[in-house]
Design a protein around this motif. Structure first.
Motif, PDB file in Angstrom:
ATOM      1  N   CYS A  15      -6.895  -8.283  -8.006  1.00 58.73           N
ATOM      2  CA  CYS A  15      -7.319  -6.995  -8.561  1.00 58.73           C
ATOM      3  C   CYS A  15      -6.213  -6.359  -9.403  1.00 58.73           C
TER       4      CYS A  15
ATOM      5  N   LEU B  32     -14.213   2.459  -1.844  1.00 64.04           N
ATOM      6  CA  LEU B  32     -13.450   1.283  -2.280  1.00 64.04           C
ATOM      7  C   LEU B  32     -12.544   0.788  -1.155  1.00 64.04           C
TER       8      LEU B  32
ATOM      9  N   GLY C 136     -12.420  -2.936   0.715  1.00 64.75           N
ATOM     10  CA  GLY C 136     -11.199  -3.714   0.930  1.00 64.75           C
ATOM     11  C   GLY C 136     -11.024  -4.126   2.382  1.00 64.75           C
TER      12      GLY C 136
ATOM     13  N   ARG D 243      -8.762 -14.269 -13.962  1.00 63.90           N
ATOM     14  CA  ARG D 243      -8.278 -15.193 -12.936  1.00 63.90           C
ATOM     15  C   ARG D 243      -9.116 -16.459 -12.966  1.00 63.90           C
TER      16      ARG D 243
ATOM     17  N   GLN E 260     -21.870  -6.723  -9.135  1.00 62.18           N
ATOM     18  CA  GLN E 260     -20.469  -6.442  -8.772  1.00 62.18           C
ATOM     19  C   GLN E 260     -19.559  -6.621  -9.983  1.00 62.18           C
TER      20      GLN E 260
ATOM     21  N   GLU F 154     -16.934  -4.219 -12.018  1.00 62.15           N
ATOM     22  CA  GLU F 154     -15.496  -4.390 -12.249  1.00 62.15           C
ATOM     23  C   GLU F 154     -15.121  -4.019 -13.684  1.00 62.15           C
TER      24      GLU F 154
HETATM   25  C1  HEM Z   1     -11.302  -7.300  -9.191  1.00 65.94           C
HETATM   26  C2  HEM Z   1     -10.672  -5.277  -4.850  1.00 65.94           C
HETATM   27  C3  HEM Z   1      -9.808  -1.009  -6.992  1.00 65.94           C
HETATM   28  C4  HEM Z   1     -10.167  -3.104 -11.298  1.00 65.94           C
HETATM   29  C5  HEM Z   1     -11.133  -7.130  -7.837  1.00 65.94           C
HETATM   30  C6  HEM Z   1     -11.194  -8.187  -6.870  1.00 65.94           C
HETATM   31  C7  HEM Z   1     -11.009  -7.632  -5.660  1.00 65.94           C
HETATM   32  C8  HEM Z   1     -10.838  -6.216  -5.847  1.00 65.94           C
HETATM   33  C9  HEM Z   1     -10.981  -8.366  -4.326  1.00 65.94           C
HETATM   34  C10 HEM Z   1     -11.399  -9.665  -7.210  1.00 65.94           C
HETATM   35  C11 HEM Z   1     -12.789  -9.938  -7.729  1.00 65.94           C
HETATM   36  C12 HEM Z   1     -12.786 -11.155  -8.632  1.00 65.94           C
HETATM   37  O1  HEM Z   1     -12.894 -12.283  -8.128  1.00 65.94           O
HETATM   38  O2  HEM Z   1     -12.646 -10.975  -9.864  1.00 65.94           O
HETATM   39  C13 HEM Z   1     -10.466  -3.924  -5.049  1.00 65.94           C
HETATM   40  C14 HEM Z   1     -10.322  -2.951  -3.987  1.00 65.94           C
HETATM   41  C15 HEM Z   1     -10.075  -1.743  -4.593  1.00 65.94           C
HETATM   42  C16 HEM Z   1     -10.066  -1.975  -6.031  1.00 65.94           C
HETATM   43  C17 HEM Z   1     -10.432  -3.264  -2.500  1.00 65.94           C
HETATM   44  C18 HEM Z   1      -9.784  -0.386  -3.997  1.00 65.94           C
HETATM   45  C19 HEM Z   1      -9.525  -0.159  -2.713  1.00 65.94           C
HETATM   46  C20 HEM Z   1      -9.759  -1.222  -8.334  1.00 65.94           C
HETATM   47  C21 HEM Z   1      -9.398  -0.234  -9.326  1.00 65.94           C
HETATM   48  C22 HEM Z   1      -9.491  -0.835 -10.543  1.00 65.94           C
HETATM   49  C23 HEM Z   1      -9.921  -2.192 -10.317  1.00 65.94           C
HETATM   50  C24 HEM Z   1      -8.998   1.191  -9.012  1.00 65.94           C
HETATM   51  C25 HEM Z   1      -9.205  -0.306 -11.920  1.00 65.94           C
HETATM   52  C26 HEM Z   1      -8.421   0.704 -12.171  1.00 65.94           C
HETATM   53  C27 HEM Z   1     -10.599  -4.392 -11.076  1.00 65.94           C
HETATM   54  C28 HEM Z   1     -10.985  -5.303 -12.145  1.00 65.94           C
HETATM   55  C29 HEM Z   1     -11.317  -6.503 -11.532  1.00 65.94           C
HETATM   56  C30 HEM Z   1     -11.126  -6.306 -10.115  1.00 65.94           C
HETATM   57  C31 HEM Z   1     -11.014  -4.994 -13.630  1.00 65.94           C
HETATM   58  C32 HEM Z   1     -11.817  -7.779 -12.205  1.00 65.94           C
HETATM   59  C33 HEM Z   1     -10.650  -8.677 -12.532  1.00 65.94           C
HETATM   60  C34 HEM Z   1     -11.110  -9.940 -13.230  1.00 65.94           C
HETATM   61  O3  HEM Z   1     -12.316 -10.135 -13.427  1.00 65.94           O
HETATM   62  O4  HEM Z   1     -10.238 -10.749 -13.569  1.00 65.94           O
HETATM   63  N1  HEM Z   1     -10.889  -5.952  -7.193  1.00 65.94           N
HETATM   64  N2  HEM Z   1     -10.319  -3.300  -6.251  1.00 65.94           N
HETATM   65  N3  HEM Z   1     -10.070  -2.391  -8.973  1.00 65.94           N
HETATM   66  N4  HEM Z   1     -10.695  -5.033  -9.870  1.00 65.94           N
HETATM   67 FE1  HEM Z   1     -10.382  -4.197  -8.080  1.00 65.94          FE
END
Ligand code: HEM
Ligand code: MG
Length: 233
Positions: A17, A59, A63, A94, A154, A158
């Protein structure tokens, strides 16, 4: 004010993330990426991105589902790597778990995404097209590719979440330079003139942007298996 940015050092845990890695790199989350508790996560999401309490708590709870301990009250950035809970194939930046690394920023994967983010401003249309491009690439080259309609929603979310943090919520747009800086450096893009949203970001903002992106393509017949394809009887 925002503490200084440092890249992770040896032993620090990081995740798939970019949003949370960025907060850890600024010390808004523990720099070691470990022992993330509700209060610290909610506070970091507010200080870093001006996410409101309901959004931040939701969020955090998502997590928590990655900590295998029963009744866990914390998670680590490493827990987030577990494939198939939150982490999924066809990420924007990724590689797929099948390759052995589903968590580190991957420049060649991100270059695929970036190619479809045409123009200086990301729009719901280019965000939707970039998603499909990554899904098709994974479907073709990953023999263990798994992706279904709920992952699609989902994944739209993102793109919505970085837009909510970095861009224009009403329009669902974001400056490409700012978004690329964020993904590549895992750093708040203050140096590019970015400021966190003046108005706290809500769950409804995320839903709004997710819908803008989802409405570009509707369902995803290219990506579904025949049995999941609503167009086949
Ligand atoms: C992807 C968890 C907050 C932006 C992910 C992924 C996880 C995750 C496990 C991986 C999903 C994948 O396989 O692509 C979390 C948790 C959060 C959180 C538990 C808060 C407690 C945030 C915040 C932002 C964010 C605040 C932006 C400011 C993103 C983005 C991806 C992502 C853009 C996609 C990355 C990609 O596709 O390469 N998140 N996230 N997330 N997260 Fe978070
Ligand atoms: Mg992934």
């Amino acid at each position: 004010s925002i503490p200084a940015w440092h890249p992770p050092t040896r032993g620090d845990l990081r995740s798939p993330c970019p949003g949370l890695n960025t907060l850890a790199n600024h010390g808004l989350l523990p720099r070691d990426g470990n022992n993330l508790r509700r209060a610290v996560v909610v506070d970091a999401l507010k200080t870093g991105y001006n996410f409101d309490d309901a959004l931040a708590n939701g969020l955090f709870e998502t997590g928590l589902t990655t900590n295998p301990e029963p009744n866990a009250t914390w998670f680590s950035l490493e827990h987030l790597n577990t494939h198939g809970i939150i982490e999924h194939d066809a990420s924007l930046s990724r590689a797929d778990a099948y390759t052995g690394n589903n968590h580190a920023f991957n420049p060649s994967i991100f270059a695929q995404t970036s190619k479809y983010w045409t123009g200086a401003t990301l729009t719901p249309t280019t965000m939707a097209y970039a998603r499909i491009a990554r899904e098709l690439d994974s479907k073709v080259f990953n023999p263990e590719y798994a992706f279904d309609a709920s992952r699609e929603i989902q994944a739209w979310g993102e793109s919505a979440i970085f837009t909510a943090a970095l861009g224009n919520i009403q329009e669902g747009t974001a400056d490409k330079n700012i978004v690329e800086y964020f993904f590549k450096k895992e750093r708040l893009p203050v140096a590019l003139g970015w400021k966190k949203q003046a108005v706290p970001v809500q769950n409804s903002d995320l839903a709004h942007i997710t819908n803008l992106i989802g409405n570009v393509t509707g369902s995803v017949p290219v990506l579904l298996t025949p049995s999941e394809n609503p167009l086949r009887s």
